[in-house]
Design a protein around this motif. Structure first.
Motif, PDB file in Angstrom:
ATOM      1  N   ASP A  15       0.820  -1.212   0.000  1.00  0.00           N
ATOM      2  CA  ASP A  15       0.000   0.000   0.000  1.00  0.00           C
ATOM      3  C   ASP A  15       0.852   1.259   0.000  1.00  0.00           C
ATOM      4  O   ASP A  15       0.431   2.290  -0.532  1.00  0.00           O
ATOM      5  CB  ASP A  15      -0.881   0.030   1.260  1.00  0.00           C
ATOM      6  CG  ASP A  15      -1.976  -1.022   1.226  1.00  0.00           C
ATOM      7  OD1 ASP A  15      -2.192  -1.615   0.153  1.00  0.00           O
ATOM      8  OD2 ASP A  15      -2.614  -1.241   2.278  1.00  0.00           O
ATOM      9  N   GLU A  16       2.056   1.188   0.603  1.00  0.00           N
ATOM     10  CA  GLU A  16       2.867   2.396   0.742  1.00  0.00           C
ATOM     11  C   GLU A  16       3.376   2.910  -0.602  1.00  0.00           C
ATOM     12  O   GLU A  16       3.655   4.093  -0.742  1.00  0.00           O
ATOM     13  CB  GLU A  16       4.023   2.169   1.725  1.00  0.00           C
ATOM     14  CG  GLU A  16       5.140   1.261   1.235  1.00  0.00           C
ATOM     15  CD  GLU A  16       4.854  -0.233   1.373  1.00  0.00           C
ATOM     16  OE1 GLU A  16       3.664  -0.621   1.472  1.00  0.00           O
ATOM     17  OE2 GLU A  16       5.826  -1.019   1.353  1.00  0.00           O
ATOM     18  N   ILE A  17       3.499   2.018  -1.580  1.00  0.00           N
ATOM     19  CA  ILE A  17       3.918   2.458  -2.921  1.00  0.00           C
ATOM     20  C   ILE A  17       2.727   3.101  -3.630  1.00  0.00           C
ATOM     21  O   ILE A  17       2.839   4.158  -4.245  1.00  0.00           O
ATOM     22  CB  ILE A  17       4.442   1.268  -3.765  1.00  0.00           C
ATOM     23  CG1 ILE A  17       5.537   0.494  -3.019  1.00  0.00           C
ATOM     24  CG2 ILE A  17       4.926   1.742  -5.129  1.00  0.00           C
ATOM     25  CD1 ILE A  17       6.825   1.239  -2.799  1.00  0.00           C
ATOM     26  N   THR A  22       5.882   6.056  -0.206  1.00  0.00           N
ATOM     27  CA  THR A  22       7.234   5.542  -0.404  1.00  0.00           C
ATOM     28  C   THR A  22       7.563   5.515  -1.889  1.00  0.00           C
ATOM     29  O   THR A  22       6.778   5.022  -2.701  1.00  0.00           O
ATOM     30  CB  THR A  22       7.329   4.107   0.166  1.00  0.00           C
ATOM     31  OG1 THR A  22       6.993   4.154   1.546  1.00  0.00           O
ATOM     32  CG2 THR A  22       8.733   3.534   0.013  1.00  0.00           C
ATOM     33  N   VAL A  47       0.843  -3.910  -6.612  1.00  0.00           N
ATOM     34  CA  VAL A  47      -0.485  -4.259  -6.085  1.00  0.00           C
ATOM     35  C   VAL A  47      -0.546  -3.969  -4.583  1.00  0.00           C
ATOM     36  O   VAL A  47       0.477  -3.937  -3.908  1.00  0.00           O
ATOM     37  CB  VAL A  47      -0.831  -5.748  -6.355  1.00  0.00           C
ATOM     38  CG1 VAL A  47      -0.970  -6.024  -7.842  1.00  0.00           C
ATOM     39  CG2 VAL A  47       0.205  -6.673  -5.737  1.00  0.00           C
ATOM     40  N   PRO A  76       6.899  -8.939  10.214  1.00  0.00           N
ATOM     41  CA  PRO A  76       6.148  -9.598  11.279  1.00  0.00           C
ATOM     42  C   PRO A  76       4.765  -9.003  11.573  1.00  0.00           C
ATOM     43  O   PRO A  76       4.080  -9.496  12.459  1.00  0.00           O
ATOM     44  CB  PRO A  76       7.068  -9.378  12.484  1.00  0.00           C
ATOM     45  CG  PRO A  76       7.704  -8.046  12.211  1.00  0.00           C
ATOM     46  CD  PRO A  76       7.858  -7.951  10.720  1.00  0.00           C
ATOM     47  N   THR A  77       4.348  -7.948  10.863  1.00  0.00           N
ATOM     48  CA  THR A  77       3.104  -7.275  11.264  1.00  0.00           C
ATOM     49  C   THR A  77       1.886  -7.742  10.461  1.00  0.00           C
ATOM     50  O   THR A  77       2.008  -8.470   9.476  1.00  0.00           O
ATOM     51  CB  THR A  77       3.255  -5.742  11.195  1.00  0.00           C
ATOM     52  OG1 THR A  77       3.665  -5.358   9.882  1.00  0.00           O
ATOM     53  CG2 THR A  77       4.292  -5.257  12.203  1.00  0.00           C
ATOM     54  N   HIS A  78       0.701  -7.291  10.923  1.00  0.00           N
ATOM     55  CA  HIS A  78      -0.575  -7.760  10.375  1.00  0.00           C
ATOM     56  C   HIS A  78      -0.735  -7.459   8.888  1.00  0.00           C
ATOM     57  O   HIS A  78      -1.493  -8.107   8.192  1.00  0.00           O
ATOM     58  CB  HIS A  78      -1.733  -7.113  11.146  1.00  0.00           C
ATOM     59  CG  HIS A  78      -1.757  -5.623  10.931  1.00  0.00           C
ATOM     60  ND1 HIS A  78      -0.878  -4.767  11.575  1.00  0.00           N
ATOM     61  CD2 HIS A  78      -2.490  -4.840  10.117  1.00  0.00           C
ATOM     62  CE1 HIS A  78      -1.095  -3.523  11.184  1.00  0.00           C
ATOM     63  NE2 HIS A  78      -2.061  -3.540  10.305  1.00  0.00           N
ATOM     64  N   ASP A  79      -0.020  -6.405   8.387  1.00  0.00           N
ATOM     65  CA  ASP A  79      -0.144  -6.057   6.959  1.00  0.00           C
ATOM     66  C   ASP A  79       0.839  -6.843   6.086  1.00  0.00           C
ATOM     67  O   ASP A  79       0.901  -6.631   4.883  1.00  0.00           O
ATOM     68  CB  ASP A  79      -0.010  -4.541   6.746  1.00  0.00           C
ATOM     69  CG  ASP A  79       1.283  -3.960   7.326  1.00  0.00           C
ATOM     70  OD1 ASP A  79       1.914  -4.622   8.173  1.00  0.00           O
ATOM     71  OD2 ASP A  79       1.649  -2.835   6.938  1.00  0.00           O
ATOM     72  N   ASP A  80       1.582  -7.744   6.690  1.00  0.00           N
ATOM     73  CA  ASP A  80       2.530  -8.582   5.941  1.00  0.00           C
ATOM     74  C   ASP A  80       1.869  -9.896   5.561  1.00  0.00           C
ATOM     75  O   ASP A  80       1.926 -10.867   6.312  1.00  0.00           O
ATOM     76  CB  ASP A  80       3.789  -8.831   6.790  1.00  0.00           C
ATOM     77  CG  ASP A  80       4.598  -7.551   6.990  1.00  0.00           C
ATOM     78  OD1 ASP A  80       4.890  -6.887   5.983  1.00  0.00           O
ATOM     79  OD2 ASP A  80       4.913  -7.209   8.142  1.00  0.00           O
ATOM     80  N   TYR A 108      17.489 -13.359  17.388  1.00  0.00           N
ATOM     81  CA  TYR A 108      16.801 -12.649  18.465  1.00  0.00           C
ATOM     82  C   TYR A 108      17.309 -13.031  19.854  1.00  0.00           C
ATOM     83  O   TYR A 108      16.833 -12.504  20.856  1.00  0.00           O
ATOM     84  CB  TYR A 108      15.273 -12.839  18.357  1.00  0.00           C
ATOM     85  CG  TYR A 108      14.697 -11.988  17.249  1.00  0.00           C
ATOM     86  CD1 TYR A 108      14.705 -10.588  17.348  1.00  0.00           C
ATOM     87  CD2 TYR A 108      14.159 -12.562  16.101  1.00  0.00           C
ATOM     88  CE1 TYR A 108      14.195  -9.799  16.329  1.00  0.00           C
ATOM     89  CE2 TYR A 108      13.647 -11.781  15.079  1.00  0.00           C
ATOM     90  CZ  TYR A 108      13.671 -10.399  15.198  1.00  0.00           C
ATOM     91  OH  TYR A 108      13.166  -9.603  14.191  1.00  0.00           O
ATOM     92  N   ALA A 117       5.125 -13.065  17.039  1.00  0.00           N
ATOM     93  CA  ALA A 117       5.203 -12.138  15.899  1.00  0.00           C
ATOM     94  C   ALA A 117       6.477 -12.389  15.105  1.00  0.00           C
ATOM     95  O   ALA A 117       6.467 -12.434  13.870  1.00  0.00           O
ATOM     96  CB  ALA A 117       5.148 -10.691  16.385  1.00  0.00           C
ATOM     97  N   ARG A 118       7.586 -12.552  15.827  1.00  0.00           N
ATOM     98  CA  ARG A 118       8.861 -12.784  15.136  1.00  0.00           C
ATOM     99  C   ARG A 118       8.866 -14.121  14.402  1.00  0.00           C
ATOM    100  O   ARG A 118       9.438 -14.249  13.324  1.00  0.00           O
ATOM    101  CB  ARG A 118      10.010 -12.709  16.141  1.00  0.00           C
ATOM    102  CG  ARG A 118      10.233 -11.282  16.572  1.00  0.00           C
ATOM    103  CD  ARG A 118      11.095 -11.107  17.794  1.00  0.00           C
ATOM    104  NE  ARG A 118      11.315  -9.673  17.997  1.00  0.00           N
ATOM    105  CZ  ARG A 118      11.976  -9.152  19.024  1.00  0.00           C
ATOM    106  NH1 ARG A 118      12.480  -9.938  19.946  1.00  0.00           N
ATOM    107  NH2 ARG A 118      12.119  -7.852  19.115  1.00  0.00           N
ATOM    108  N   MET A 121       7.901 -14.646  10.719  1.00  0.00           N
ATOM    109  CA  MET A 121       8.865 -14.499   9.629  1.00  0.00           C
ATOM    110  C   MET A 121       9.551 -15.809   9.254  1.00  0.00           C
ATOM    111  O   MET A 121      10.340 -15.842   8.320  1.00  0.00           O
ATOM    112  CB  MET A 121       9.889 -13.424   9.983  1.00  0.00           C
ATOM    113  CG  MET A 121       9.242 -12.047  10.129  1.00  0.00           C
ATOM    114  SD  MET A 121      10.435 -10.719  10.372  1.00  0.00           S
ATOM    115  CE  MET A 121      10.775 -10.894  12.132  1.00  0.00           C
ATOM    116  N   VAL A 152      12.244  -3.550   1.956  1.00  0.00           N
ATOM    117  CA  VAL A 152      13.195  -2.503   2.328  1.00  0.00           C
ATOM    118  C   VAL A 152      14.435  -2.659   1.437  1.00  0.00           C
ATOM    119  O   VAL A 152      15.088  -3.703   1.477  1.00  0.00           O
ATOM    120  CB  VAL A 152      13.575  -2.622   3.827  1.00  0.00           C
ATOM    121  CG1 VAL A 152      14.593  -1.555   4.211  1.00  0.00           C
ATOM    122  CG2 VAL A 152      12.316  -2.500   4.695  1.00  0.00           C
TER     123      VAL A 152
END
Lengths: 251, 251
Positions: A15-17, A22, A47, A76-80, A108, A117-118, A121, A152
């Motif tokens: 979404d950031e693109i 970004t 997309v 690790p987040t919900h949007d991944d 870690y 969360a970690r 991945m 990234v």
């Protein structure tokens, strides 16, 4: 001459693109890297973080091209949601990859320990291999002709580095750039004729406006050095015939 | 609340983007501009200067979204095939637009006069209107819900400027960015719960690595200011509960 051309598609997921927040840097980075591998980037789709849209793009690209790359959505987040969406696209389940789990546990160990969360991945589509990532804990993922990379750019770069030389490709595309302080429209016919006269060559024309003057860079591309140089020399002669100076290497 | 969402697709046309030679700037520029018009960029496709690939992308995007934009391939040289490809996509002919011809004749009056190559830039799909371009002679083109813009970013910008306020849209998407020197993986659950608790809000999480430390910016998006702020405040409280400082406006 009938040489096999290897192609790739890229799905930029995020979404950031699409929101403009970004500025994407992965298209140019991956395109340049693919060139060196002898693979041509043939299409990109950007997309949003929406499962059905990722599934559609990935399936279209992996079926159409030799390789399909994706960037973004493997944190690790919900949007991944990239891993889940790609598992759906492939019709397989999602599993924890034991090696990825071990890598993350190690990473870690000194950073507060592993958490749910970690551990997200370490999730991969069934049957996947890992792509090492020296920059942060989370690895990239390879499943068949599909390469799932980070969003990234410096992490993406590390994953590309790990893949260098491992993909089958053809001859890299060579290029030579000739610049001139010419208006594109003055030399359009000569340019088209020069391209037509040299089989296996493409000339791109990229106008610019700089220091109050207009000019253009002409990028000649071919897979054979001799063919490339013959065309570039003709182009330089064509510019000279119009009283225009050619700057080899571009302006 | 059931409000109409307006969407757009973008086809970025050009071998120079796919070869990695040119870093695209139009995706972010057009996305940002669309947001202000109350229109969301929903998909981008980057395709080469190949007619059938342009036709396919443009037809897919214009049928699926309210608006379709294209950038690139409208100059005077042989590799500028966007107008012809779009005429094929629309099933119409290509004509010289009298107003575009007049604009170009005026523009080139003091620049060596009009030529066949320059006149190429007056060619439009039948039924098209012009989009003014104060930067250089060649105008952009509108045909129905299709907007054909230049590829050179500062010229694209001028054309967007001419279109500002002329397209029907909905409410613009508002956003608020909260930064924290947190590892994404530490706050993933809180982030997901905060998003779930606020209908009509999306939270994106964008990790970074800077000055030897890791952090993330969380972008909260909604179309209503009250809804946006309520979610952002909850997020700030959620970070505080974990002992993390929230930087309103992002890091």
């Amino acid at each position: 001459m009938g040489e096999r051309i290897w192609t790739a598609g890229l799905a930029v997921i995020g979404d950031e693109i699409l929101s403009g927040r970004t500025q994407d840097k992965n298209i140019a980075q991956i395109a340049t890297w693919l060139n060196v591998q002898g693979i041509r980037l043939a299409e990109v789709r950007v997309v949003p973080d929406v499962q059905e849209r990722i599934v559609e793009a990935v399936n279209a690209l992996r079926e159409r091209y030799d390789y399909c790359f994706t960037t973004g959505g493997i944190g690790p987040t919900h949007d991944d949601i990239t891993v889940d969406a790609i598992a759906v696209a492939l019709g397989v389940g999602v599993v924890i990859h034991p090696e990825a789990r071990a890598v993350l546990e190690r990473y870690y160990e000194t950073r507060g320990g592993i958490t749910d969360a970690r551990l997200r991945m370490a999730r991969v589509p069934e049957g996947a291999e890992l792509i090492p990532n020296r920059m942060s804990g989370a690895p990239g993922i390879r499943v068949g002709n599909l390469f799932i990379l980070a969003g990234v750019p410096y992490i993406t770069a590390g994953m590309l580095d790990a893949l260098t030389g491992t993909l089958e490709g053809g001859r890299p595309v060579l290029s030579r750039t000739i610049g001139s302080w010419a208006a594109e429209s003055e030399i359009a016919d000569m340019l088209a004729a020069t391209e037509r006269a040299h089989e296996g060559v493409a000339i791109g024309s990229y106008p610019f406006f700089r220091d109050g003057r207009i000019g253009a860079n002409f990028v000649v591309r071919a897979t054979e050095q001799g063919v490339l140089d013959a065309c570039a020399e003709d182009l330089i002669a064509g510019l000279a015939a119009k009283g225009l100076e050619a700057v080899d290497g571009g302006i």
